[in-house]
Enzyme design. Structure first.
Site, PDB file in Angstrom:
ATOM      1  N   LYS A   1       0.851  -1.190   0.000  1.00  0.00           N
ATOM      2  CA  LYS A   1       0.000   0.000   0.000  1.00  0.00           C
ATOM      3  C   LYS A   1       0.891   1.246   0.000  1.00  0.00           C
ATOM      4  O   LYS A   1       1.809   1.363   0.810  1.00  0.00           O
ATOM      5  CB  LYS A   1      -0.895  -0.028   1.244  1.00  0.00           C
ATOM      6  CG  LYS A   1      -2.142   0.809   1.172  1.00  0.00           C
ATOM      7  CD  LYS A   1      -3.040   0.458   2.344  1.00  0.00           C
ATOM      8  CE  LYS A   1      -4.348   1.238   2.288  1.00  0.00           C
ATOM      9  NZ  LYS A   1      -5.237   0.858   3.405  1.00  0.00           N
TER      10      LYS A   1
ATOM     11  N   GLU B   1     -19.607  -6.657   9.717  1.00  0.00           N
ATOM     12  CA  GLU B   1     -20.549  -5.942  10.571  1.00  0.00           C
ATOM     13  C   GLU B   1     -21.604  -6.850  11.178  1.00  0.00           C
ATOM     14  O   GLU B   1     -22.025  -6.662  12.324  1.00  0.00           O
ATOM     15  CB  GLU B   1     -21.232  -4.811   9.781  1.00  0.00           C
ATOM     16  CG  GLU B   1     -20.316  -3.656   9.404  1.00  0.00           C
ATOM     17  CD  GLU B   1     -19.553  -3.880   8.123  1.00  0.00           C
ATOM     18  OE1 GLU B   1     -18.780  -2.992   7.717  1.00  0.00           O
ATOM     19  OE2 GLU B   1     -19.715  -4.968   7.504  1.00  0.00           O
TER      20      GLU B   1
ATOM     21  N   ARG C   1     -25.883  -2.920   6.864  1.00  0.00           N
ATOM     22  CA  ARG C   1     -25.536  -4.298   6.526  1.00  0.00           C
ATOM     23  C   ARG C   1     -25.898  -5.270   7.644  1.00  0.00           C
ATOM     24  O   ARG C   1     -25.958  -6.475   7.421  1.00  0.00           O
ATOM     25  CB  ARG C   1     -24.033  -4.393   6.239  1.00  0.00           C
ATOM     26  CG  ARG C   1     -23.513  -3.311   5.328  1.00  0.00           C
ATOM     27  CD  ARG C   1     -22.062  -3.517   4.982  1.00  0.00           C
ATOM     28  NE  ARG C   1     -21.933  -4.494   3.917  1.00  0.00           N
ATOM     29  CZ  ARG C   1     -20.763  -4.865   3.400  1.00  0.00           C
ATOM     30  NH1 ARG C   1     -19.646  -4.374   3.867  1.00  0.00           N
ATOM     31  NH2 ARG C   1     -20.711  -5.741   2.426  1.00  0.00           N
TER      32      ARG C   1
END
Length: 628
Positions: A282, A367, A395
């Site tokens: 990254k 979640e 969600r």
């Protein structure tokens, strides 16, 4: 001459030499840094997929071959390679390029949802459709190791593996992070593969010796792949994916474009589902991003490219208030624990985790699991605080309803970035939470108007041990404290005139908006009372009774109008037999294009002047009706 500026689409990549492709990669990174430094956006994820994006578009033929980017925040490179590089000065601005894939922008964009762990399900459906329709096109899903922590991804993998004759390639972009380092058993397993001290050095030696030999070409690469497969079995067994029935290729060096292309070509030839494991860094190519410990510039505000420092210092935000207060509460309450879904720092649980590492749980991008696990923690005698962005609680609605509320578990949900968020676009706006939570029996919902109220309401919420509670707040700078002149029941009176013409109910961070609109209404000669409900669910009976004393009630909320606070209040007023008209101001139920928050609010009529104008028009209409 700029190669990127003359790139009209992915097909142009196949005519470039290796030297040209190296130049193109450098140009892409330069444009990424320049654009995000100017407008803000996702920098680290995109710097990490430059070679991967180029390789995908050289091997596969988009848009016939469908490329689906999970989450989509790493699709800037894809946008550049599909002819949109010249538009990057408009990134994340009104009318400009979206920060995520957008079907309205390009035929190469298939999915614009910025919620993680969904790409494999989309891809599974697309591959099934191709099979039924007799098409031999490929579907490519690019998913990060962080998104693989989501349960939906594994549901999809279970189905993908069963379709042995479907042309579907799963590319795992493994950089060891979502916002912060990926956590959990899967993350640990991938880390073993990524960091095996014997595997990588041995692979490098073999590759170097092959490259010294004459006649290096596809056959040598095939040999290298065979050697890699044998080494993997000995040094880093890949049962994790192969036991599902998926062909596994990798791990592949994610910044070696030739190696990636070779792996993808193999996957393409296979004719069935294949998983290609690519190791990337990254922030690759920008040392400041790589060295950023918090999130490797995952999402950066406008910054000075020489230092990486933000151009302007953001004022204290709502999240920082929560960050400080939850630590104070944790000091006093050893039963309070924290849960986050791969967003420890963004939602403000990092300081809690630093001080009490055994009492904060990062469950990955999961979640649903977070919410039901919280129910279990509550059943075990603790009080969990689940901190997520408001848009992501959508969600886990079923878990809130049936796993927490049905069991009357004392769980507090803290919803960051509630309401209109702006530049991140439709899927990031937290404009559904108050409507969804309204239908959950027993749940209590608080919307603080300022920092002091956030601290107070958070404490009141964690004191509830027999029902779920929600505390929600907006994105950005916290509002100046707005003192009350009186508290009646659970609501605060912010200002009051003798004449009872208009009752303004200003919800949450719209307290200031309501106060400013009230001043404009007063200037037109009408008496106004402004109240803040604080707890918007359940509706306080005293606030319902108050409506009967006014000619008009105006509600203002940063949430969808249908099913929100204004809607619930209107129903309560009618049920009480009170005939006072209620004017509901909120967000229209539509997917909002990206723009700055204040621009969107202006477009929706959520400004002091617009609300005052609507109120005065309603009063005039009411007066005319009475005169007739």
């Amino acid at each position: 001459m700029s190669l990127l500026a003359n790139l009209t689409g992915p097909a142009d990549l196949r005519d470039l030499s290796d030297d040209d492709l190296d130049r193109l990669a450098a140009e892409i990174r330069e444009l990424l840094i320049t654009s995000v430094a100017s407008n803000g956006g996702h920098l680290g994820p995109n710097l990490g997929v430059v070679e991967l994006g180029m390789a995908i578009h050289r091997v596969f033929e988009s848009p016939a071959d469908r490329i689906v980017w999970d989450t989509g925040h790493q699709a800037y490179v894809h946008k550049m390679l599909t002819g949109r590089a010249s538009q990057f000065a408009s990134l994340r601005t009104e009318g400009g390029l979206s920060g995520y894939p957008s079907r309205a922008e390009s035929e190469h964009d298939w999915v614009e949802n910025s919620h993680a762990s969904t790409s494999l399900s989309y891809a599974d459906g697309m591959a099934k459709a191709n099979h039924i329709l007799g098409k031999d096109d490929h579907v490519v899903a690019v998913i990060g190791d962080g998104a693989l922590t989501g349960g939906m991804a594994w549901e999809a993998l279970n189905n993908i593996a069963a379709g042995t004759d479907r042309r579907l390639v799963v590319v795992v972009n493994d950089n060891g992070r979502s916002y912060t380092p990926t956590v959990g058993g899967l993350a640990n397993r991938l880390t073993e593969i990524r960091t095996n001290p014997r595997y990588e050095p041995a692979l490098s030696v073999i590759k170097e010796r092959l490259n010294r030999s004459r006649g290096i070409g596809p056959m040598a690469y095939e040999a290298l792949h065979a050697i890699k497969k044998g080494m993997k079995d000995v040094l880093a067994p890949q049962g994790l994916f192969e036991d599902l029935g998926l062909k596994y290729i990798g791990p592949v060096h994610g910044h070696d474009r030739v190696a990636i292309e070779h792996a993808l070509t193999q996957a393409k030839r296979f004719g069935g589902p294949v998983l290609v494991h690519v190791l990337t860094t990254k922030g690759q190519g920008y040392d400041i991003a790589v060295a950023n410990d918090n999130d490797q510039m995952h999402q950066a505000p406008p910054f000075d490219r020489e230092t990486g420092d933000a151009v302007t210092v953001a004022p204290a935000g709502w999240t920082s208030v929560f960050r400080d207060e939850i630590v104070r509460i944790a000091d006093e309450r050893p039963d309070v624990v924290g849960i986050t879904a791969a967003m420890l720092y963004p939602v403000g649980l990092d300081a809690f985790a630093d001080k009490f590492p055994d009492r904060v749980f990062d469950v990955g991008i999961a979640e649903q699991h977070a919410v039901t696990s919280a129910a279990g923690l509550a059943m075990g005698g603790l009080h969990p605080v689940v901190a997520v962005y408001a848009t992501f609680l959508n969600r886990a609605f079923d878990q809130v309803l049936l796993d927490v509320a049905l069991h009357r578990c004392g769980v507090t949900f803290v919803l960051d970035r509630a309401g209109v968020t702006g530049e991140d676009g439709a899927s990031h706006n937290g404009m559904w939470d108050m409507s969804l939570m309204q239908i959950v029996p027993g749940l209590r919902l608080a919307a603080p108007r300022d920092g002091s109220q956030l601290r107070e309401l958070l404490r009141e919420a964690v004191d509830v041990d027999d029902a779920p509670t929600v505390v929600r707040f907006a994105k950005g700078a916290v509002c100046d404290d707005l003192p009350a002149i009186e508290r009646i029941g659970t609501f605060d009176v912010l200002s009051r005139d003798e004449a009872h013409d208009v009752l303004v109910i200003a919800i949450g961070s719209f307290g200031h908006l309501g106060a400013e609109a009230a001043d404009l209404i007063r200037a037109a000669g009408h008496g106004v009372t402004v109240v803040d409900p604080r707890w918007v669910k359940p509706v306080d009976p005293a606030l319902v009774e108050l409506a009967g004393s006014f000619a008009l009630v105006v509600t203002i909320e940063d949430n969808g109008r249908q099913g929100g606070v204004g809607s619930a209040y209107t129903a309560a007023v009618r049920d009480a037999g009170i005939s006072t008209p209620v004017q509901v101001h909120g967000v229209e139920q539509e997917f909002l294009d990206h723009a700055k928050r204040n621009v969107i609010l202006g477009r929706l009529g959520l400004t002091p002047q617009a609300i005052a104008d609507d109120t005065l028009a309603a009063l005039k209409l009411s007066r005319n009706s009475s005169d007739q």
